[in-house]
Design a protein around this motif. Structure first.
Motif, short mmCIF file in Angstrom:
data_model
loop_
_atom_site.label_atom_id
_atom_site.label_comp_id
_atom_site.label_asym_id
_atom_site.label_seq_id
_atom_site.Cartn_x
_atom_site.Cartn_y
_atom_site.Cartn_z
N SER A 76 0.87 -1.18 0.00
CA SER A 76 0.00 0.00 0.00
C SER A 76 0.90 1.22 0.00
O SER A 76 2.10 1.12 0.29
CB SER A 76 -0.92 0.01 1.23
OG SER A 76 -0.18 -0.02 2.42
N ALA A 77 0.29 2.35 -0.33
CA ALA A 77 1.06 3.60 -0.29
C ALA A 77 1.21 4.03 1.18
O ALA A 77 2.28 4.43 1.62
CB ALA A 77 0.36 4.68 -1.10
N GLY A 78 0.12 3.90 1.94
CA GLY A 78 0.14 4.28 3.35
C GLY A 78 0.83 3.19 4.16
O GLY A 78 0.63 1.99 3.92
N LEU A 101 -0.92 3.92 -7.78
CA LEU A 101 -2.35 4.03 -7.44
C LEU A 101 -2.87 5.47 -7.51
O LEU A 101 -4.04 5.72 -7.22
CB LEU A 101 -2.61 3.42 -6.05
CG LEU A 101 -1.66 3.77 -4.89
CD1 LEU A 101 -1.72 5.21 -4.51
CD2 LEU A 101 -1.96 2.87 -3.71
N ARG A 238 -6.90 8.66 5.19
CA ARG A 238 -7.13 7.69 6.25
C ARG A 238 -8.24 8.21 7.16
O ARG A 238 -8.31 9.42 7.43
CB ARG A 238 -5.85 7.48 7.09
CG ARG A 238 -4.76 6.68 6.42
CD ARG A 238 -5.16 5.20 6.25
NE ARG A 238 -4.13 4.41 5.60
CZ ARG A 238 -4.07 4.16 4.29
NH1 ARG A 238 -4.98 4.66 3.48
NH2 ARG A 238 -3.11 3.41 3.79
N HIS A 286 -13.34 1.98 1.45
CA HIS A 286 -11.89 2.07 1.25
C HIS A 286 -11.46 1.28 0.01
O HIS A 286 -10.70 0.30 0.11
CB HIS A 286 -11.13 1.59 2.49
CG HIS A 286 -9.69 2.07 2.50
ND1 HIS A 286 -8.96 2.22 3.64
CD2 HIS A 286 -8.86 2.43 1.50
CE1 HIS A 286 -7.74 2.65 3.35
NE2 HIS A 286 -7.66 2.78 2.03
O1 LIG Z 1 -2.43 2.25 -0.62
C1 LIG Z 1 -3.05 2.85 0.25
O2 LIG Z 1 -2.49 3.36 1.23
C2 LIG Z 1 -4.50 2.96 0.13
O3 LIG Z 1 -5.16 3.33 1.05
C3 LIG Z 1 -5.12 2.62 -1.17
O4 LIG Z 1 -6.49 2.83 -1.21
#
Ligand SMILES: O=C(O)C(=O)CO
Length: 320
Positions: A76-78, A101, A238, A286
């Motif tokens: 994930s990016a987060g 993304l 978030r 989400h």
């Molecule tokens: O990749 C992430 O952090 C996300 O929340 C993708 O929706």
């Protein structure tokens, strides 16, 4: 060929990344169910972890993994659910999945912006409840995006992709706020302002910041009280960035017009949660990055980061 052991924490992950790992000398263990217990049972002795879970990755898991585990690919990016201090302390390398993304999440932000401003959820409820007021000209009026001011909190890659998209909707002015003025802002014709100015002047406030100790519950009662009564609030970052009871109050009391949320607290949101009872909220579970191509790209990028980490090379998208 090397046989690096890689633990993959979620059986639903897109196969393409796992195939890439296998083709490059990794022995992949895919958990049958995603749970902390299963991770703890299987993590001992692995060389790398493919973290495709919302579960917290903390010292306990790293201790059980052992000192040979030096590479983590976070799908994930987060990465707010990973204990970065513990990861750094142990000299572990971590990569995440930004960039791939951006388009999908920016699309989601636009979708929620339009849906909330045009009362999409409320309209659907009216039809279901047989409350369709046919030919009442003042009925179900929404907010215009044409000629509006859009405020972006966090002009990173996703924030920029949102501005690029919304330009097509004839927005009058883009504002943004963050730690510092950015050259990308000038290129997009967006003006850097303080958070207060952004809240006071924007018709749409879109939040695209990572969750940190600084951003946690930054959207609180005071924040919403500074917004226009006609303004729409959108969050694709978030849920914990928002003080959710304060948002619910603001939506109920008419402090703001509507909200569009892809993220909330907790996730999954219990079906009896107050947010679901409000007509002026559009909710998505989400799924900002949930498109076929994006999820494949995330899985591939995580695998590439892991392979590079195992080979001692720079990751494609390193965090630490
Ligand atoms: O990749 C992430 O952090 C996300 O929340 C993708 O929706």
């Amino acid at each position: 060929m090397n046989r690096w052991k890689v633990l993959v924490t979620n059986p639903t992950i897109q196969q393409c990344g796992l195939n890439l790992l296998r083709e490059n000398g990794c022995q992949v263990t895919l958990l049958a169910i995603e749970s902390r217990e299963e991770i703890l049972k299987n993590v001992k002795g692995v060389d790398a972890i493919f973290w495709a879970s919302g579960i917290s990755l903390d010292a306990e898991i790293l201790d059980v993994a052992g000192p040979q585990m030096k590479v983590i690919g976070c799908n994930s990016a987060g990465y707010n659910h990973l204990d970065i201090q513990e990861i750094k302390k142990r000299g572990i390398r971590l990569g995440n999945t930004p960039n791939v993304l951006d388009d999908a999440v920016a699309d989601m932000a636009v979708l929620l912006t339009l849906a909330a401003s045009r009362r999409l959820h409320e309209g659907r409820l009216k039809i279901e409840r047989n409350e369709w007021e046919f030919y009442k000209w003042g009925w179900m009026l929404g907010q215009d995006i044409a000629n509006s001011t859009v405020g972006i909190i966090g002009l990173g890659n996703i924030g920029q992709a949102i501005v690029e998209r919304l330009k097509a909707f004839k927005v009058k002015q883009f504002l943004y706020t963050g730690h510092r003025e950015k050259p990308e802002g000038a290129k997009l014709g967006a003006k850097f302002v303080s958070l207060n100015t952004l809240l006071e002047e924007s018709d749409f406030v879109v939040v695209v910041v990572p969750l940190t100790s600084e951003t946690k519950e930054m959207c609180n009662q005071e924040f919403f009280s500074k917004m226009k009564k006609t303004a729409v609030f959108v969050n694709v970052s978030r849920g914990q960035v928002v003080d959710q009871p304060a948002l619910i109050d603001a939506l109920k009391n008419g402090t703001i017009f509507a909200a569009g949320l892809d993220v909330m607290t907790p996730e999954p949101l219990p079906p009896d949660n107050e947010l679901l009872k409000l007509p002026n909220v559009v909710l998505a579970p989400h799924v900002g990055s949930a498109t076929i191509n994006t999820r494949d790209a995330m899985s591939n990028l995580t695998a590439q980061n892991i392979l590079r980490g195992l080979r001692g090379e720079e990751m494609v998208t390193p965090v630490v």
